[in-house]
Scaffold this active site. Structure first.
Site, PDB file in Angstrom:
ATOM      1  N   HIS A 213      -2.988  14.399  -6.082  1.00  0.00           N
ATOM      2  CA  HIS A 213      -4.304  14.315  -6.699  1.00  0.00           C
ATOM      3  C   HIS A 213      -4.668  15.600  -7.420  1.00  0.00           C
ATOM      4  O   HIS A 213      -5.526  15.586  -8.309  1.00  0.00           O
ATOM      5  CB  HIS A 213      -5.349  13.913  -5.656  1.00  0.00           C
ATOM      6  N   LYS A 241      -2.523  -3.803  -8.532  1.00  0.00           N
ATOM      7  CA  LYS A 241      -1.103  -3.794  -8.894  1.00  0.00           C
ATOM      8  C   LYS A 241      -0.250  -3.440  -7.665  1.00  0.00           C
ATOM      9  O   LYS A 241       0.802  -4.037  -7.444  1.00  0.00           O
ATOM     10  CB  LYS A 241      -0.878  -2.784 -10.021  1.00  0.00           C
TER      11      LYS A 241
END
Lengths: 422, 257
Positions: A213, A241
């Site tokens: 991140h 997804k």
């Protein structure tokens, strides 16, 4: 990225004191993700899912397992026969180990292909390698716990590797065993460590995601996010997804668990451990075979260093070398999609690891694929040579000499032109 | 999507080839594949065959081989009712104890007892069998490569005379499928070794098929439950995954990607 406003009073009360909802909002909802990630980017979350599955099934197995050489095998059979759905939990755990390695190996090959190890993602890559090492230790110790023939003899062979080190070797091996052979103290400590290590892995995964991140996901073009048009929020686009990918993966996983649960294992491990009978072929689990082949390839001494020690060093080096590839790779381009020469070497490397795996499964003096005159040991040595040459020679040289294809100006430009492969 | 499919196929191929190659080790001849009732996705056990197999085990194998993970109560799985199980168990003398005087004593078996072993310990087993210990059979078909076919091949793969030039040791027997071809076990089966109560012809092949089926049940008693649950799980996952895919298409429909 502004702080979200919480309308729910309870949520706001908690968040003002411990901003856990704000953190979740930042990491899952706002986290800007490249819009062009392919399905190759599904395997990280799949690995996380398998880790949790392994920990949960493991906890339930421990409730019924007995870590003693005289009872371990019987307690596993009791799980298989008398514990409610014990066979299901054990088969998920057993095949889950293989699934974990399948997913992580694909995840790593993806990182290699798209240059995900390059600046600024070196630390992210390092943590990943540490996770792989921790997984290997965990899997090895877990395989010993059922105390079958392959458990016992695998443990004997692998722990004996440490005896290759001069002077400290033998005391080190006795120290690992807790005695003078693989025996009850060994089983007990392996059990203890096998329960500990998954939580170490979990901690490393937290660091891995934290580092991710900070530097953001790489993507198939290898071009960083430049404008807001290049990225989309992680949720809902990648949550859905990932969930779809998870569904496909679970079908694959379930096919093994329910219809071929022992396919990836070794029949010898359904024979109780017997220190007096050595199995004719001591073969590690499939995910260790390439490394096992590298270990066995070194059958010659160099400068008086014995072959066994060199083999052990080569085996560890095959993983440790991954730590320095951010600097061995001299190319300025991340993604192999724009590296017409290196791309071929990458696929050669993939094939090489499969050849190594095949060699690891066979006896050294068998013929490679039945080709008369070509021994498995020779093919293993050639493959080992390429394994290291790929990192030490190909990566630095091709990076310098290759003429790369022009990079797209941005992710969104690449998307409009039809992706990284256009 | 195409790439994803390719990746999945490559992964499946990879592990298949690895596993196949790791199991191909060894030079013993590969036993012929038999048609087992539990083969395939929908295959189940044939209860009558398992019961005949139990008869062969009791009549032939049990003299030397233990079956220590199987309790008499487990026999309800292969179609016996509780009274039949109690009767089968009661045929055995089980050592129990110590009693209040501190003595071990013998009593008829009950449903929760396990099949008693023919020898009190490994040393006794070895002493009675020319130095070899007859292995426990509970897991035999899982503990050998191509287990059921191998055990069938072994049981029917004896030669009366070793091939010319083969140096057969004293007290050993020549077998096609046993690694090294020298096995301590004398040919265990012969025609009419056991008289079937259901009138099935008692040939060597029939005995071997039946006892292998029985031993596959002792090794994998969960097989039927596992496969039938697997069908439901995979059907559920296919529907779920298709729905997730539709949802994914819908959510991504406003994104150029």
């Amino acid at each position: 990225m502004s702080a979200p406003v919480w309308n729910n009073k309870v949520v706001k009360w908690v968040d003002d004191r411990l901003p856990v909802f704000t953190m979740m909002h930042h990491t899952a909802y706002e986290y800007p993700t490249p819009k062009n990630l392919s399905y190759m980017w599904n395997f990280g979350s799949l690995a996380g899912f398998v880790l949790v599955t392994m920990i949960l099934t493991g906890i339930f197995l421990v409730m019924n397992y007995t870590a003693h050489t005289s009872m371990a095998f019987d307690s596993v059979e009791r799980i298989m026969r008398d514990v409610n759905y014990g066979w299901l939990i054990r088969y998920i755990h057993m095949n889950g180990a293989s699934m974990f390695f399948i997913v992580v190996f694909i995840h790593m090959f993806r990182g290699l292909y798209y240059g995900s190890y390059k600046a600024p993602r070196e630390v992210l890559w390092w943590i990943g390698i540490l996770i792989l090492l921790a997984m290997m230790a965990t899997a090895f110790m877990g395989y010993v716990l059922p105390w079958g023939q392959m458990s016992f003899w695998g443990a004997t062979v692998i722990t004996n590797l440490f005896s290759a080190f001069p002077i400290i070797g033998d005391p080190l091996v006795s120290w690992l065993w807790g005695g003078f052979s693989v025996a009850n103290p060994t089983l007990n400590r392996f059990f203890s460590l096998h329960y500990l290590m998954p939580f170490v892995i979990l901690g490393l995964v937290v660091l891995h995601v934290w580092a991710l991140h900070a530097v953001r996901s790489n993507n198939p073009t290898g071009v960083e996010i430049k404008t807001p048009q290049d990225s989309i929020p992680f949720h809902p686009y990648y949550t859905i997804k990932d969930l779809f990918g998870l569904g496909v993966f679970l079908i694959f996983f379930a096919a093994f668990v329910f219809f071929a649960p022992d396919y990836l294992g070794h029949p010898d491990n359904y024979i109780p451990a017997n220190p007096l009978v050595t199995p004719p072929h001591i073969v590690p689990e499939w995910y260790f075979l390439p490394f096992y082949a590298i270990l066995r390839s070194i059958d010659f001494a160099i400068f008086g260093i014995p072959a066994k020690l060199l083999g052990v060093i080569a085996m560890f080096a095959s993983i440790v070398i991954l730590f320095v590839i951010p600097w061995l790779d001299t190319s300025k381009v991340r993604s192999s999609a724009f590296r017409p020469v290196y791309k071929w070497f990458f696929w050669l490397f993939v094939i090489d690891t499969f050849v190594l795996g095949y060699c690891g499964a066979k006896a050294p003096d068998d013929y490679f694929l039945g080709i008369e005159g070509l021994h498995v040991i020779t093919m293993g040595q050639l493959s080992t040579l390429y394994y290291f040459a790929h990192f030490l020679v190909v990566m630095p040289l091709v990076g310098k000499l290759e003429r790369t294809k022009p990079l797209p100006a941005s992710i969104s430009e690449s998307v409009l032109k039809g992706g990284a492969n256009a | 999507m195409r790439k994803f499919a390719l990746t999945a196929i490559a992964a499946a191929f990879a592990i298949t080839s690895f596993s196949a190659s790791s199991q191909a080790a060894g030079n013993a001849p590969v036993p012929a594949a038999q048609e087992w009732s539990w083969n395939g996705l929908f295959g189940t056990y044939d209860r009558a065959q398992l019961q005949r197999g139990l008869q062969v085990y009791k009549g032939v194998c049990a003299g030397c081989h233990s079956l220590k993970y199987i309790a008499f109560r487990n026999l309800t799985d292969i179609g016996f009712n509780e009274d039949q199980v109690k009767a089968i168990a009661a045929d055995y003398d089980i050592e129990d104890g110590p009693n209040e005087e501190g003595e071990m004593f013998s009593r008829p078996g009950i449903a929760s007892d396990y099949f008693p072993s023919p020898f009190p310990n490994d040393q006794a087993a070895a002493a009675s069998n020319g130095g070899s210990i007859p292995p426990d059979l509970s897991l035999m078909t899982k503990a050998r490569v191509n287990g059921p076919d191998y055990v069938f091949g072994l049981l029917t793969g004896y030669e009366e005379e070793a091939p010319e030039g083969f140096d057969l040791a004293e007290g050993k027997h020549y077998n096609h499928y046993f690694p090294g071809h020298q096995i301590s076990m004398a040919p265990p089966l012969y025609d009419d070794a056991v008289e079937y109560t259901d009138g099935t012809p008692a040939t060597i092949e029939q005995h071997a098929h039946d006892v292998v089926a029985f031993l596959n049940w002792t090794a994998q008693p969960e097989l039927e439950a596992r496969k039938s649950m697997g069908m439901k799980v995979i059907l559920f996952l296919i529907v779920l995954t298709a729905m997730l895919y539709a949802l994914k298409r819908k959510i991504w429909s406003d994104i150029e990607h």
